[in-house]
Design a protein around this motif. Structure first.
Motif, PDB file in Angstrom:
ATOM      1  N   ALA A  90       0.335  -1.697   0.285  1.00 28.16           N
ATOM      2  CA  ALA A  90      -0.232   0.154   0.385  1.00 28.16           C
ATOM      3  C   ALA A  90       0.531   1.542  -0.009  1.00 28.16           C
ATOM      4  CB  ALA A  90      -0.432  -0.121   1.091  1.00 28.16           C
ATOM      5  N   GLY A  91       2.085   0.826  -0.796  1.00 30.13           N
ATOM      6  CA  GLY A  91       3.408   2.123  -0.818  1.00 30.13           C
ATOM      7  C   GLY A  91       3.757   2.858   0.314  1.00 30.13           C
ATOM      8  N   SER A  92       3.639   1.781   1.769  1.00 31.12           N
ATOM      9  CA  SER A  92       4.614   2.585   3.039  1.00 31.12           C
ATOM     10  C   SER A  92       5.627   1.502   2.890  1.00 31.12           C
ATOM     11  CB  SER A  92       3.406   1.805   3.570  1.00 31.12           C
ATOM     12  OG  SER A  92       4.158   1.500   5.134  1.00 31.12           O
ATOM     13  N   LEU A  93       6.818   1.968   3.436  1.00 37.14           N
ATOM     14  CA  LEU A  93       8.317   1.854   2.884  1.00 37.14           C
ATOM     15  C   LEU A  93       8.283   1.056   3.695  1.00 37.14           C
ATOM     16  CD1 LEU A  93      10.713   4.248   1.706  1.00 37.14           C
ATOM     17  CD2 LEU A  93       9.959   1.786   0.868  1.00 37.14           C
ATOM     18  N   LEU A  94       7.667   1.342   5.604  1.00 37.13           N
ATOM     19  CA  LEU A  94       8.085   0.947   6.371  1.00 37.13           C
ATOM     20  C   LEU A  94       7.279  -1.208   6.611  1.00 37.13           C
ATOM     21  CD1 LEU A  94       6.857   3.727   9.121  1.00 37.13           C
ATOM     22  CD2 LEU A  94       9.086   1.900   8.912  1.00 37.13           C
ATOM     23  N   ARG A  95       5.865  -0.666   6.120  1.00 39.01           N
ATOM     24  CA  ARG A  95       5.614  -2.608   5.351  1.00 39.01           C
ATOM     25  C   ARG A  95       6.016  -3.393   4.419  1.00 39.01           C
ATOM     26  NH1 ARG A  95      -0.898  -1.660   3.957  1.00 39.01           N
ATOM     27  NH2 ARG A  95      -0.296  -4.093   4.428  1.00 39.01           N
TER      28      ARG A  95
END
Length: 451
Positions: free
Chosen positions: A112-117
Motif C-alpha cells: 500500500a505504498g508504505s516503506l515501513l510495511r
C-alpha cells in the motif's frame, strides 16, 4: 572471403537488434493494453504497474542474456567475441537493475505504498505466492553473477573462478521461469502472449542444449583430441600441439579461438580460452599459451597423450570478416598468436602486413620469418611500451607519435581491414589511432584479453 559474408553478418546484427527491440516494444504494448498507463494515476497502483512493466522488460532481457551466452554460431560469426561481450554486459546489468526494480516496486505497491510495511510484505509474498522461493533463489544466483562481473571484483578473481560463477546465470534464469508463468498475468493471459513467451523460453533453452551441450559433446566424441607435444617458445610461453581424428571436418579457421580443457590436471573442469597460433591443416591444432594463471601455468607440464576437450570454434578474427584483399594485423605479445594463424591463411591470396609488438624474446620469431618468406610484410616493434598513452615500444620514443608512425609504416592503412589482438588497454589505444587514421569502423576487427 567474399563481400557477401560481411554483408550477411551485418544483416544478422541488424536483425538481432530488430528482434530484441520489437520484443521490448511488444511487451510494453501489452502492459499499456492491460491498463498500465492508466494505473499511473494513483500512487499505489503506479508502483504496482511500474513493477509489472519492469518485470516484463527484465524477462525479455534475461532471455536475451541466455541467447548471448549460448554460443549460437550465427551470432558468434556476426558479432565477434568482443562485441558480444560488450552487448552481453550492457544487457546483463540492465536486466538485473530492472529485475531489482521489479521486486522493490511490486512489493512496495502490495504494501500500500508504505516503506515501513515493505519487509513484511516481501516475506508474505515469498511465503504465499507460487514459486516465489524458486524466484528468490534465482535472484540470489543472478546477484552472484552481477557482483562478480563488476570490474573491481573481476580484478580479484581468477578467470577460472569468474567463469564458473558466471554459469550461475543459467540457474538464475531457470529458477525464475515458474514464477513468471504462474504469477505473471501479462505472460499467459492470452494465446498470443503464451505463444510468445513459451517460444522465447523454448528458443533460449534449445540454444543452450544444442550449442553449449550437444555440439561440444558430439565434436569431442568425433575428434578425440590428444596432446602431441609441448614446445617452449620463450620464457613463460609454450605451444601445445594437439592431434585427433578427422580434424579436416572441424570447421575452424586461423584466428579463431576455442575453450580448452586438458584432462588429468588440477582444475580440468574449468575451461580456458586460447586462440589457434597456427593455421589448421586438417591434422593438427596449435595454441600458444603464456603463463599468467593457474590454468595457463600448468600447460607447460602437460604430457604427450593427454586427452583434450574443446568447445568452439568462436570469434570473428578470421578471413570471414574481411571486406577485401588488403589486410593489416596488429598484435602484442602472445596476442599475436591468432594473427600468425590468420596471416598463414591470408598470405596466398592477399596483401598482408603484420605489426608485431613484443617487450621481450619473441615467441613467434620462426613463424614470422616463415611468413616473411611467403611475401608477408612483417614489422617488428620491440621494447616496452613508452608510456600509458602509447601502444608502441620504447625503441620509438621521441621519434614519432603513434599515429604518424602507423601511417608511415602502412600508408594505405585506411583502405585495409585491420585485425587487432592484445591486452584490452593496449588494444583500445590501437583502435583509437585506427579511427583517427580513417579506417572504417566495419573494417576494424578486435579481440582483446579482457574478461
Amino acid at each position: 572471403m567474399t563481400p557477401s559474408r560481411a554483408t550477411l553478418d551485418l544483416a544478422v546484427r541488424r536483425a538481432a537488434a530488430t528482434v530484441l527491440g520489437g520484443s521490448l516494444a511488444l511487451v510494453t504494448w501489452w502492459w499499456i493494453d492491460g491498463g498500465g498507463l492508466g494505473d499511473l494515476a494513483g500512487w499505489t497502483s503506479a508502483l504496482t504497474s511500474l513493477g509489472r512493466w519492469t518485470g516484463l522488460v527484465a524477462s525479455v532481457l534475461l532471455l536475451a542474456q541466455v541467447l548471448l551466452m549460448a554460443r549460437v554460431p550465427v551470432l558468434e560469426r556476426a558479432f565477434g567475441q568482443d562485441r558480444l561481450a560488450h552487448v552481453h554486459r550492457t544487457v546483463g546489468f540492465t536486466s538485473f537493475n530492472l529485475m531489482l526494480a521489479h521486486v522493490v516496486l511490486i512489493t512496495w505497491g502490495y504494501a500500500a505504498g508504505s516503506l515501513l510495511r515493505w519487509p513484511a510484505e516481501l516475506w508474505d509474498l515469498t511465503r504465499t505466492y507460487p514459486a516465489m522461493l524458486l524466484a528468490d533463489a534465482g535472484f540470489v544466483a543472478l546477484v552472484l553473477v552481477v557482483v562478480t562481473s563488476v570490474r573491481a571484483a573481476r580484478r580479484r578473481l581468477r578467470y577460472e573462478s569468474w567463469h564458473l560463477m558466471h554459469l550461475y546465470a543459467y540457474l538464475g534464469a531457470g529458477l525464475a521461469l515458474p514464477h513468471q508463468l504462474w504469477t505473471g498475468q501479462e505472460l499467459v493471459s492470452s494465446t498470443g502472449r503464451a505463444v510468445f513467451w513459451w517460444t522465447a523460453w523454448g528458443a533460449a533453452t534449445g540454444a543452450v542444449l544444442v550449442w553449449r551441450v550437444a555440439l561440444p559433446v558430439s565434436r569431442n566424441l568425433r575428434h578425440r583430441l590428444r596432446v602431441e607435444e609441448v614446445v617452449e617458445e620463450a620464457p613463460g610461453v609454450v605451444s601445445v600441439v594437439v592431434t585427433g581424428r578427422r580434424l579436416d571436418r572441424l570447421p575452424v579457421q586461423g584466428g579463431q579461438w576455442m575453450s580448452w580443457r586438458f584432462l588429468g590436471r588440477d582444475g580440468w573442469t574449468r575451461a580456458n580460452p586460447y586462440s589457434l597460433s597456427a593455421a589448421p591443416d586438417g591434422r593438427r591444432l596449435r595454441i600458444t599459451v603464456q603463463s599468467v594463471g593457474d590454468g595457463s601455468g600448468s600447460t607447460a607440464t602437460l604430457s604427450r597423450g593427454t586427452r583434450v576437450l574443446v568447445e568452439g570454434p568462436y570469434g570473428r578474427l578470421s578471413p570471414r570478416s574481411r571486406h577485401g584483399d588488403k589486410v593489416a594485423l596488429i598484435g602484442a605479445g602472445v596476442g599475436s598468436a591468432p594473427l600468425v594463424a590468420l596471416a598463414e591463411e591470408l598470405a596466398p591470396a592477399g596483401d598482408v602486413v603484420v605489426l608485431h609488438r613484443s617487450s621481450g624474446p619473441g615467441a613467434f620469431t620462426a613463424d614470422l620469418e616463415r611468413l616473411a618468406a611467403r611475401g608477408v610484410r612483417v614489422l617488428h616493434l620491440p621494447g616496452r611500451r613508452r608510456g600509458p598513452h602509447s601502444w608502441l615500444g620504447d625503441a620509438h620514443a621521441g621519434r614519432y607519435s603513434d599515429l604518424v608512425a602507423l601511417r608511415h609504416w602502412v600508408p594505405d592503412i585506411a583502405g585495409r581491414d585491420v585485425y587487432v589482438c592484445g591486452p584490452t588497454p593496449w588494444a583500445d589505444l590501437v583502435v583509437a589511432d585506427l579511427r583517427r587514421a580513417g579506417v572504417p569502423e566495419t573494417h576494424i576487427h578486435v579481440e582483446a584479453f579482457g574478461w
